[in-house]
Write an enzyme that holds these catalytic residues in place. Structure first.
Site, PDB file in Angstrom:
ATOM      1  N   SER A 293       0.816  -1.203   0.000  1.00  9.67           N
ATOM      2  CA  SER A 293       0.000   0.000   0.000  1.00  9.67           C
ATOM      3  C   SER A 293       0.855   1.261   0.000  1.00  9.67           C
ATOM      4  O   SER A 293       1.891   1.325   0.656  1.00  9.67           O
ATOM      5  CB  SER A 293      -0.964  -0.028   1.195  1.00  9.67           C
ATOM      6  N   LYS A 294       0.362   2.226  -0.766  1.00  6.27           N
ATOM      7  CA  LYS A 294       1.090   3.479  -0.942  1.00  6.27           C
ATOM      8  C   LYS A 294       1.264   4.181   0.404  1.00  6.27           C
ATOM      9  O   LYS A 294       2.289   4.784   0.687  1.00  6.27           O
ATOM     10  CB  LYS A 294       0.274   4.352  -1.895  1.00  6.27           C
ATOM     11  N   ARG A 295       0.225   4.073   1.231  1.00  9.91           N
ATOM     12  CA  ARG A 295       0.221   4.774   2.499  1.00  9.91           C
ATOM     13  C   ARG A 295       1.126   4.086   3.530  1.00  9.91           C
ATOM     14  O   ARG A 295       1.882   4.734   4.240  1.00  9.91           O
ATOM     15  CB  ARG A 295      -1.222   4.836   3.009  1.00  9.91           C
TER      16      ARG A 295
END
Ligand code: GLU
Length: 545
Positions: A293-295
């Site tokens: 995930s990017k986050r």
């Protein structure tokens, strides 16, 4: 209904004959079997591991077949291009030796330019107009609120969301209604009039997944937005055709759009490229596996690898291990061969989710870096430091002779066994810091202060820079004996209670005082590199009142 008149009303003006585009963008003059592949990111400025995954596959397949890899920028969704985003993509991939033959900001064969979709508006509109003339596309006047309401209704009834079948309200508007809306100046989009039935499923050969089943599309997708810009789906079909793409390797998140793409190619009368949908990268998170995930996962961004200073070959080796099931065996047999020699094939690509494990990458990285010569390592570190290092780190490269001695020692070059202490450039630069800067902090001493001070003082008394390693160590042993430590390990092991500790503890005190660290390569060699004056200064500073 007079579709020609409608098309003229919706998209007035003369557009070139569609066939003229065929000669404007002729089939490529490439040897038989040469593949034309592409990367088609949207210029958001974020490029991630999944992109690299697809990029390596596309690059290998194109270049191994004597074909072309090009870069197309899919900017139909962006109001404006994010500054520097395209350059960032090129730079991020260049780090991993992924070079485009043509494309946005690259140039190359201009025949297939431009490579920004926003610059190709005319050709898309010409084809939209043609589809309207054929009755395969129609104007839709639904407002955002109406579409939201439709979605809510569908969700409430547990129906597939979207604009299709009985929900496609504007699909069967009468001629009168259409013109009334147009006369009233209502904004409109153009939708494909889908002919598909999702109950009907077709066999489809995916270059990676093999035989899969794909339902027909029945969504009347938007092909031209109200601002006259096409959607990604439509633009990409036109571009893949006219840029003469033969093979598309892309992430499996695009599988869901494949039915739309199949119908669009058919409606446009274009032959489809072949597709391979590669699996997503997963991460083990406790008990579960999830998509990166990017986050949450900084390692998803390609920027991360350049900033940390990962050795590009190591990342590529790891990616290839994940991508191609027969790579690992090849690599074991050919550990030092150029990676281009590996016979990469789409058919050997993993079919389902692959686990991405940073620890494995780090192991490969350590191993690959341990094979470098001191000068190759210096060049690698320098390239990193000049971009990401501190001003102090950049100065390490001012004395090439010293740096070479440091690296030779730290990497165990010329010794019995190469050391594998370096994972990334940033970590290696930290590792060698004490050779160039006084330690900012010291790891904890295990010997009490008074004894420690005694050891350090005694060392300063006996220490001569000209002593060879044996003499130096004999000195340390003598100091050990003087302070109640066993000079010989075997004596200590035989009767630990008889001593305060062993010569190893004494050496540790000297090591921490000299370098700040309890674990380092050979201390005598370190002191040789630092020089007498510096060693004396560091040790004196550690004698505490
Ligand atoms: N523009 C799409 C993306 O951002 C490309 C999808 C495709 O390769 O067809 O990934």
């Amino acid at each position: 209904m007079d579709y020609h008149a409608l098309a003229e009303r919706l998209l007035p003006g003369n557009y070139p004959e569609l066939s003229s585009y065929e000669s404007l963008y002729p089939p490529r003059n490439l040897p038989k079997g040469a593949e034309v592949t592409r990367l088609a990111p949207s210029p958001t400025g974020f490029i991630h591991l999944g992109n690299l995954f697809a990029a390596i596959a596309n690059e290998r397949i194109a270049h191994r077949s004597g074909g072309i890899l090009y870069l197309r920028i899919e900017d139909t969704d962006l109001k404006r291009k994010v500054d520097g985003a395209v350059e960032a993509v090129i730079k991020a991939l260049d780090y991993f030796d992924i070079r485009f033959d043509e494309g946005a900001e690259i140039g190359g064969d201009e025949t297939y330019a431009p490579w920004y979709q926003r610059q190709r508006a005319e050709i898309y509109r010409a084809f939209v107009k043609h589809l309207i003339e054929e009755g395969r596309a129609y104007p839709c006047f639904c407002t955002a609120e109406e579409l939201d309401a439709l979605r809510e209704e569908q969700t409430a009834h547990k129906e597939v969301p979207g604009y299709y079948g009985k929900y496609a309200r504007c699909r069967d508007l009468s001629e009168e209604e259409i013109y009334r809306n147009l006369d009233a100046g209502k904004p409109f989009v153009i939708r494909l009039r889908s002919m598909g039935d999702p109950e009907v499923k077709h066999k489809f050969h995916d270059e990676i997944k093999g035989e899969i089943t794909v339902p027909e599309n029945d969504q009347d997708v938007v092909i031209l937005k109200s601002d006259g810009i096409p959607t990604y789906h439509f633009a990409h079909a036109i571009d893949d055709h006219f840029m003469r793409t033969t093979l598309v390797i892309r992430g499996e998140e695009w599988l869901a759009s494949l039915p739309i793409h199949i119908e669009l190619f058919a409606a446009l009368g274009f032959e489809r490229p072949r597709y391979g949908h590669n699996c997503s990268l997963m991460k083990q998170d406790g008990e579960t596996r999830r998509k990166l995930s990017k986050r949450k996962d900084p390692e998803l961004s390609l920027e991360y690898y350049r900033k940390e200073g990962y050795y590009p070959r190591a990342v590529k080796i790891y990616m290839l291990t994940l991508l191609n099931s027969n790579f690992e065996e090849w690599y074991m047999k050919n550990p030092d061969a150029p990676l281009e020699e590996f016979k990469f094939t789409a058919a050997k690509m993993s079919k389902s989710g692959t686990l991405f494990d940073l620890d494995k990458l780090n192991d490969i990285s350590k191993n690959e870096l341990s094979k470098l010569s001191a000068s190759d390592m210096a060049a690698f570190l320098k390239a990193w430091a000049m971009e990401f290092g501190t001003p102090a780190q950049q100065k390490y490269f001012g004395d090439g002779e010293k740096l070479s001695r440091v690296l030779t020692l730290c990497m165990g070059i010329g010794g019995k066994k190469r050391r594998k202490d370096f994972t990334t450039a940033s970590q290696a630069m930290k590792f060698i810091e004490y050779f160039f800067e006084r330690p900012a902090a010291h790891e904890e001493y295990r010997v009490e202060k008074d004894v420690r001070n005694g050891i350090l003082r005694a060392f300063l008394q006996h220490y001569r820079d000209t002593d060879d390693a044996q003499t130096w160590f004999a000195n340390v042993k003598a100091i050990a004996a003087e302070f109640g430590f066993a000079a010989e390990m075997k004596d200590y092991k035989a009767a630990p209670e008889a001593y305060r500790g062993s010569v190893a503890d004494v050496a540790e005190v000297l090591r921490i005082a000299t370098t700040g660290k309890a674990n380092t390569p050979d201390l005598w060699s370190i002191q040789q590199i630092l020089g007498e004056e510096e060693v004396r200064a560091r040790i004196s500073e550690e004698i505490k009142p």
